[in-house]
Design an enzyme around this catalytic site. Structure first.
Site, PDB file in Angstrom:
ATOM      1  CG  ASP A  81      -0.203  -0.135   2.497  1.00 29.96           C
ATOM      2  OD1 ASP A  81       0.765  -0.869   2.693  1.00 29.96           O
ATOM      3  OD2 ASP A  81      -0.715   0.512   3.400  1.00 29.96           O
ATOM      4  CG  HIS A 127      -0.952   4.418   7.354  1.00 33.04           C
ATOM      5  ND1 HIS A 127      -1.456   3.519   8.124  1.00 33.04           N
ATOM      6  CD2 HIS A 127      -0.759   4.070   5.949  1.00 33.04           C
ATOM      7  CE1 HIS A 127      -0.908   2.188   7.425  1.00 33.04           C
ATOM      8  NE2 HIS A 127      -0.467   2.685   6.158  1.00 33.04           N
TER       9      HIS A 127
END
Length: 311
Positions: free
Chosen positions: A67, A269
């Site tokens: 990611d 995040h």
């Protein structure tokens, strides 16, 4: 100098959050953009901004989880089609060069510009007349790094009013004094340029951290930063999950900001388990109980890093 969040999600994309990527826009400082991490579809996110891929000068990768890197091959390739000719330097943990070169080789991608790699180790990894970048390893399941970007102090500006008080008209003399030179006037007076320069302006500091548990090294990287960008994958109530998955909670990030004495904390995040406005507000409020000047980033949030007051 400003920060533009291209993706603020963790792990997998969510409807409202793309994979992690942060752009540090240094257009006034060096006519360039530095990218921190490059999650899947980062180049798609860029399409909705004023960022020109050919302006991306450096890409700093925190760690090699998908990611944070799956967007690299596409962005690197598209940069060729969008006028990119200048050198692109990619910084990251050992393995970043192999990942990129393999992706480009297997896909038979031709680049119109040179690309170089710096596989980082702790310490100073970049320095020029304007900036230095220092990195340190954090506490994650694989090697994960945080980056401290330090702008060097800026010279003072010419005290124009002080020069005008001496009857000097704007012109070449102003520039010489601004350069700190000694100037002889037609009437015999001698002016020392250093007497007409204001105090220096302290450079700004931004700390951008990769995935990590609570870490003392994060405090060192963030010390007295103007802005700390810290992951907050989990809520405080999910601290056990955060520990098990080598991540931080909102309150842990706030504790780092407090101990490091930073000016501003931005949480990013964010796990896809927190999607509603109420849940995001709760994350923010948890952190604010410890560090007041906290915000939670969302995709396309843009935050200016203001210049420091002159000393």
């Amino acid at each position: 100098m400003n920060v533009l969040f291209l993706g603020t999600g963790a792990g997998i994309p969510a409807k409202s959050r793309n994979g992690t990527s942060i752009a540090l826009q240094l257009l006034e400082e060096r006519n360039a953009v530095w990218l921190f991490d490059c999650g899947e579809a980062t180049q798609h996110q860029i399409l909705y901004t004023n960022i020109k891929p050919r302006k991306i000068e450096k890409i700093f990768i925190s760690h090699l989880h998908g990611d944070h890197i799956y967007g690299l091959p596409g962005l690197i390739s598209s940069r060729s089609f969008q006028g990119g000719e200048s050198l692109l330097t990619i910084y990251g943990p050992k393995g970043i060069e192999e990942f990129v070169r393999t992706s480009l080789s297997v896909s038979h991608t031709y680049l119109s510009y040179p690309i170089s790699f710096v596989e980082v180790e702790e310490g100073l990894i970049f320095e020029d007349q304007q900036f230095q970048v220092v990195t340190s390893k954090l506490d994650h399941g694989i090697d994960s790094y945080g980056y401290r970007i330090v702008e060097k102090d800026l010279p003072g500006t010419l005290l124009v009013h002080k020069v005008k008080e001496l009857g000097v008209a704007p012109g070449p003399i102003f520039q010489k004094l601004k350069n700190g030179e000694t100037v002889s006037l037609d009437d015999g007076r001698i002016l020392n340029g250093t007497d007409f320069i204001g105090p220096p302006q302290k450079g700004r500091i931004i700390t951008i951290l990769g995935d990590t548990r609570y870490s003392k090294r994060a405090i060192e990287l963030a010390e007295h930063a103007d802005m700390l960008i810290h992951e907050a994958t989990f809520s405080a109530k999910d601290d056990r999950l955060a520990h098990d998955y080598f991540h931080s909670t909102s309150t842990q990030a706030a504790s780092i900001a407090t101990e490091a004495k930073v000016k501003k904390l931005i949480l990013t995040h964010i796990s896809s388990r927190y999607q509603s406005k109420e849940e995001i507000l709760s994350l923010c409020n948890e952190a604010k109980e410890i560090f007041l000047d906290t915000i939670v980033a969302e995709d396309f949030l843009q935050v200016e890093v203001p210049k420091n007051k002159k000393e």
